[in-house]
Every structure is written in C-alpha cells, then in structure tokens.
Design a protein around this motif. Structure first.
Motif, PDB file in Angstrom:
ATOM      1  N   GLN A   3      24.022  89.122  64.844  1.00 38.41           N
ATOM      2  CA  GLN A   3      25.256  88.160  64.202  1.00 38.41           C
ATOM      3  C   GLN A   3      25.463  87.246  65.359  1.00 38.41           C
ATOM      4  OE1 GLN A   3      28.564  89.879  62.346  1.00 38.41           O
ATOM      5  NE2 GLN A   3      28.769  88.102  61.101  1.00 38.41           N
ATOM      6  N   VAL A   5      28.287  84.166  65.819  1.00 31.89           N
ATOM      7  CA  VAL A   5      29.692  83.520  65.364  1.00 31.89           C
ATOM      8  C   VAL A   5      30.122  82.497  66.156  1.00 31.89           C
ATOM      9  CG1 VAL A   5      32.023  83.597  64.718  1.00 31.89           C
ATOM     10  CG2 VAL A   5      30.298  85.527  64.164  1.00 31.89           C
ATOM     11  N   CYS A  22      29.681  80.700  71.156  1.00 31.24           N
ATOM     12  CA  CYS A  22      28.946  81.573  70.234  1.00 31.24           C
ATOM     13  C   CYS A  22      28.889  83.003  70.716  1.00 31.24           C
ATOM     14  CB  CYS A  22      27.551  80.879  69.936  1.00 31.24           C
ATOM     15  SG  CYS A  22      26.374  81.995  69.132  1.00 31.24           S
ATOM     16  N   LYS A  93      27.560  69.447  62.253  1.00 26.31           N
ATOM     17  CA  LYS A  93      27.759  70.928  62.253  1.00 26.31           C
ATOM     18  C   LYS A  93      26.843  71.302  63.208  1.00 26.31           C
ATOM     19  CE  LYS A  93      29.113  74.434  59.169  1.00 26.31           C
ATOM     20  NZ  LYS A  93      29.203  74.984  57.753  1.00 26.31           N
ATOM     21  N   TYR A  95      25.202  74.890  65.292  1.00 23.40           N
ATOM     22  CA  TYR A  95      24.763  76.068  65.073  1.00 23.40           C
ATOM     23  C   TYR A  95      24.144  76.426  66.262  1.00 23.40           C
ATOM     24  CZ  TYR A  95      24.751  74.613  60.062  1.00 23.40           C
ATOM     25  OH  TYR A  95      25.129  73.982  58.894  1.00 23.40           O
ATOM     26  N   TRP A 114      20.910  83.077  63.060  1.00 22.96           N
ATOM     27  CA  TRP A 114      21.601  81.980  63.044  1.00 22.96           C
ATOM     28  C   TRP A 114      23.139  82.258  62.948  1.00 22.96           C
ATOM     29  CZ3 TRP A 114      19.696  76.800  63.824  1.00 22.96           C
ATOM     30  CH2 TRP A 114      18.414  76.500  63.880  1.00 22.96           C
ATOM     31  N   GLY A 115      24.073  81.280  63.364  1.00 21.26           N
ATOM     32  CA  GLY A 115      25.303  81.336  63.226  1.00 21.26           C
ATOM     33  C   GLY A 115      25.798  80.676  61.860  1.00 21.26           C
ATOM     34  N   GLN A 116      26.916  80.652  61.414  1.00 20.69           N
ATOM     35  CA  GLN A 116      27.457  79.920  60.290  1.00 20.69           C
ATOM     36  C   GLN A 116      27.728  78.432  60.421  1.00 20.69           C
ATOM     37  OE1 GLN A 116      29.457  81.564  61.967  1.00 20.69           O
ATOM     38  NE2 GLN A 116      31.149  80.304  62.069  1.00 20.69           N
ATOM     39  N   GLY A 117      27.813  78.022  61.931  1.00 18.83           N
ATOM     40  CA  GLY A 117      28.045  76.671  62.170  1.00 18.83           C
ATOM     41  C   GLY A 117      29.618  76.412  62.676  1.00 18.83           C
ATOM     42  N   THR A 118      29.759  75.283  63.294  1.00 17.18           N
ATOM     43  CA  THR A 118      31.196  74.946  63.730  1.00 17.18           C
ATOM     44  C   THR A 118      31.313  73.433  63.696  1.00 17.18           C
ATOM     45  OG1 THR A 118      33.045  75.041  65.079  1.00 17.18           O
ATOM     46  CG2 THR A 118      30.688  74.988  66.011  1.00 17.18           C
TER      47      THR A 118
END
Length: 124
Positions: A3, A5, A22, A93, A95, A114-118
C-alpha cells in the motif's frame, strides 16, 4: 498487501515550493522501482520522476528537470518529491507508484502498486 499513501499536496502560488511524501507499507523499498506520476483533467498520466529499484538511476522529463527531485528514506519506507519553482502547468493530481525490481521507466504500465493521489494546485 502493498500500500502507498501520498500526502503533502495543496494550493500554492507560482514560484513556490512543495514537498510530497509517499509512505509505503507491505513492500521492500530496497527492491522496488519508485516513481511519481501526475495527471491533470483530460490528460494522460505523466511520469515526472522515476527511479530504478536500486536507486542508481533516475529519470526526469524536461518539463520538470532541475525543479523536481525524487528521494527515498529507507528507514521510514517513505518516498519524497521536492518540487520548486512551481508553475500553473504543474497543477495535477500526483501519484506515487512502485514496481518490484523495476527498471525505473517512466511508463505507468511498468508499475503495479499505486497510491490514491494528492492534489497539487498552482495559482498564477
């Protein structure tokens, strides 16, 4: 289960700096290619900083070269993206992504975690 983040996004003015983080869990930083991608509305996902699994090779596209720096902190399993001299066209965004024993190519298909993005927004 691996995971990622992301954090650190926000609204900044053109010319300012921002540092994204991340944090990874469930994967070994010493065995993974790590990368930052971005995607603006209506555009394809673009790699902005990609590093091979050993950390010995890093790629930046011309659009960010000299302004963005990728780094990894092994003891904290954290990946960073330091962004400076930000421009409105950097708005997207962002990632982070990982690929075990990856070669560090800046192609989304090379990465399987992959992360969910910021969100990063740069005002003019």
């Amino acid at each position: 289960q691996a995971q990622l983040v992301e954090s650190g996004g926000g609204l900044v003015q053109a010319g300012e700096s921002l540092k994204l983080s991340c944090t990874a869990s469930g994967l070994d930083f010493t065995k993974n290619a790590l990368a930052w991608f971005r995607q603006a509305p209506g555009k394809e996902r673009e790699g902005v900083a990609c590093q091979n699994w050993s950390g010995g090779r890093t790629y930046y596209p011309d659009s960010v070269k000299g302004r963005f720096t990728i780094s990894r902190e092994y003891d904290k399993n954290t990946l960073f993206l330091q962004m400076s001299s930000l421009k409105p066209e950097d708005t997207a965004k962002y990632y982070c992504a990982a690929a075990k024993y990856g070669s560090g190519l800046c192609q989304p298909k090379e990465y399987n975690v992959w992360g969910q993005g910021t969100q990063v927004t740069v005002s003019s």
